[in-house]
Design a protein around this motif. Sequence first.
Motif, mmCIF file in Angstrom:
data_model
loop_
_atom_site.group_PDB
_atom_site.id
_atom_site.type_symbol
_atom_site.label_atom_id
_atom_site.label_comp_id
_atom_site.label_asym_id
_atom_site.label_seq_id
_atom_site.Cartn_x
_atom_site.Cartn_y
_atom_site.Cartn_z
ATOM 1 N N ASP A 1 0.745 -1.251 -0.216
ATOM 2 C CA ASP A 1 0.351 -0.312 -0.593
ATOM 3 C C ASP A 1 0.990 1.380 -0.268
ATOM 4 N N THR A 2 2.127 0.920 0.343
ATOM 5 C CA THR A 2 2.630 2.294 -0.032
ATOM 6 C C THR A 2 2.974 2.749 -1.380
ATOM 7 N N PHE A 3 2.540 1.753 -2.151
ATOM 8 C CA PHE A 3 3.226 2.329 -3.868
ATOM 9 C C PHE A 3 1.714 2.981 -3.708
ATOM 10 N N GLN A 4 0.429 3.968 -2.937
ATOM 11 C CA GLN A 4 0.071 4.880 -2.994
ATOM 12 C C GLN A 4 0.398 6.203 -2.556
ATOM 13 N N LEU A 5 1.604 5.535 -2.196
ATOM 14 C CA LEU A 5 2.200 7.483 -1.500
ATOM 15 C C LEU A 5 3.323 7.713 -2.665
ATOM 16 N N TYR A 6 3.975 6.364 -3.992
ATOM 17 C CA TYR A 6 4.383 6.806 -4.548
ATOM 18 C C TYR A 6 3.433 7.469 -6.084
ATOM 19 N N LEU A 7 2.825 6.743 -5.921
ATOM 20 C CA LEU A 7 1.961 8.043 -6.912
ATOM 21 C C LEU A 7 0.985 9.050 -6.411
ATOM 22 N N ALA A 8 1.444 9.706 -4.864
ATOM 23 C CA ALA A 8 0.778 10.761 -4.494
ATOM 24 C C ALA A 8 2.157 11.512 -5.103
ATOM 25 N N THR A 9 2.962 11.233 -4.112
ATOM 26 C CA THR A 9 4.460 12.023 -4.687
ATOM 27 C C THR A 9 4.350 12.104 -6.417
ATOM 28 N N GLY A 10 4.302 11.389 -6.500
ATOM 29 C CA GLY A 10 4.159 11.768 -8.351
ATOM 30 C C GLY A 10 3.611 12.846 -9.224
ATOM 31 N N VAL A 11 2.885 13.793 -8.226
ATOM 32 C CA VAL A 11 2.411 13.791 -8.600
ATOM 33 C C VAL A 11 3.692 15.800 -8.781
ATOM 34 N N ILE A 12 4.760 15.814 -7.959
ATOM 35 C CA ILE A 12 5.655 16.446 -7.758
ATOM 36 C C ILE A 12 6.677 15.515 -8.197
ATOM 37 N N ASN A 13 7.376 14.732 -7.914
ATOM 38 C CA ASN A 13 8.915 14.615 -8.539
ATOM 39 C C ASN A 13 8.407 14.265 -9.828
ATOM 40 N N SER A 14 7.440 13.599 -10.029
ATOM 41 C CA SER A 14 7.577 13.164 -11.949
ATOM 42 C C SER A 14 7.591 14.668 -12.477
ATOM 43 N N ARG A 15 7.742 15.894 -13.140
ATOM 44 C CA ARG A 15 8.164 17.159 -13.252
ATOM 45 C C ARG A 15 9.582 17.157 -12.803
ATOM 46 N N PHE A 16 10.048 17.368 -11.831
ATOM 47 C CA PHE A 16 11.648 17.734 -11.695
ATOM 48 C C PHE A 16 12.421 15.472 -11.953
ATOM 49 N N GLY A 17 11.935 15.158 -12.141
ATOM 50 C CA GLY A 17 12.483 13.774 -12.445
ATOM 51 C C GLY A 17 12.672 13.902 -14.661
ATOM 52 N N ALA A 18 11.125 14.933 -14.712
ATOM 53 C CA ALA A 18 11.486 15.038 -16.778
ATOM 54 C C ALA A 18 12.842 15.799 -16.568
ATOM 55 N N LEU A 19 13.066 16.718 -15.541
ATOM 56 C CA LEU A 19 14.112 17.425 -15.862
ATOM 57 C C LEU A 19 15.375 17.178 -15.970
ATOM 58 N N LEU A 20 15.453 16.268 -15.122
ATOM 59 C CA LEU A 20 16.960 16.082 -14.342
ATOM 60 C C LEU A 20 17.301 14.649 -15.943
ATOM 61 N N ALA A 21 15.694 13.898 -16.286
ATOM 62 C CA ALA A 21 16.550 13.160 -17.884
ATOM 63 C C ALA A 21 17.029 14.290 -18.860
ATOM 64 N N ALA A 22 15.818 15.192 -18.929
ATOM 65 C CA ALA A 22 16.255 15.580 -20.179
ATOM 66 C C ALA A 22 17.670 16.323 -20.310
ATOM 67 N N VAL A 23 18.357 16.751 -19.007
ATOM 68 C CA VAL A 23 19.343 17.505 -18.509
ATOM 69 C C VAL A 23 20.747 16.024 -18.802
ATOM 70 N N HIS A 24 20.226 15.030 -18.219
ATOM 71 C CA HIS A 24 21.293 13.712 -18.466
ATOM 72 C C HIS A 24 20.691 13.051 -19.559
ATOM 73 N N THR A 25 19.998 13.394 -20.779
ATOM 74 C CA THR A 25 20.437 13.643 -22.479
ATOM 75 C C THR A 25 20.982 14.645 -23.081
ATOM 76 N N VAL A 26 21.039 14.850 -22.920
ATOM 77 C CA VAL A 26 21.761 16.288 -23.383
ATOM 78 C C VAL A 26 23.291 15.976 -22.880
ATOM 79 N N ALA A 27 23.238 15.479 -21.594
ATOM 80 C CA ALA A 27 25.084 15.045 -21.155
ATOM 81 C C ALA A 27 25.741 13.714 -21.757
ATOM 82 N N VAL A 28 24.656 13.038 -21.578
ATOM 83 C CA VAL A 28 25.345 11.856 -22.667
ATOM 84 C C VAL A 28 25.376 12.197 -24.834
ATOM 85 N N ALA A 29 24.472 13.321 -24.942
ATOM 86 C CA ALA A 29 24.787 12.929 -26.309
ATOM 87 C C ALA A 29 26.376 14.281 -26.546
ATOM 88 N N LEU A 30 26.884 15.271 -25.566
ATOM 89 C CA LEU A 30 27.062 16.130 -25.815
ATOM 90 C C LEU A 30 28.943 15.028 -24.673
#
Length: 217
Positions: free
Chosen positions: A174-203
Amino acid sequence: PYGMFAVVAVTAGTLQIEQLARIQVYLVAYVSMALLLAVWVLPGLVAALTPIGYRDILRPTRDAFLTAFVTADLFIVLPALTEACRDLLARHVPERNGIRAAALPDVIVPASFNFPHTGKLLTLSFVLFAGWFADASVRLADYPGLALTGLLTFFGSLNAAVPFLLDMFRIPADTFQLYLATGVINSRFGALLAAVHTVAVALLGSAALTGRLRWDV
């Protein structure tokens, strides 16, 4: 969106005050680590290993990074990231041994999209948090297994990988419900980090293939 709203509403309505404080600790830690990696560590690594400066990296990519953050989606900014990487390499990494660095992001960016990025790997912290939250902490000796299993399972969907990891380490489901709830915020920062990661790997990948990697701090 309606389902996510229902999950968040139920979670918020059933949590106690001390549990909310624990969630706040996790959110602050996740956001802080994501920003540290996205704003300083990854761009700084590229600036230290390639001829491309820190400000040169952020100037043409900031709009794509902002879009990834707002939409919480890496896929839609891949063309913009690829174009920005091509421009950066064309200006800072000249052709060498018949290899044109500016053409390499067209291959590296789509290929790297299929591998777990730093934003996904940071989700491993939720498993540790869930164990602490539910008084079923993951032992230190299990950390290597968590890292290896997480790396392999994150090739797929996080919504499938996280419940699997929770079950593997005997953390209440049932702690997975916490993941879904916190994902509202974390998914945005995770996507930002993913974009920076993609640029870093490419360069970094393009510089390595053209023999232009060097250590300069």
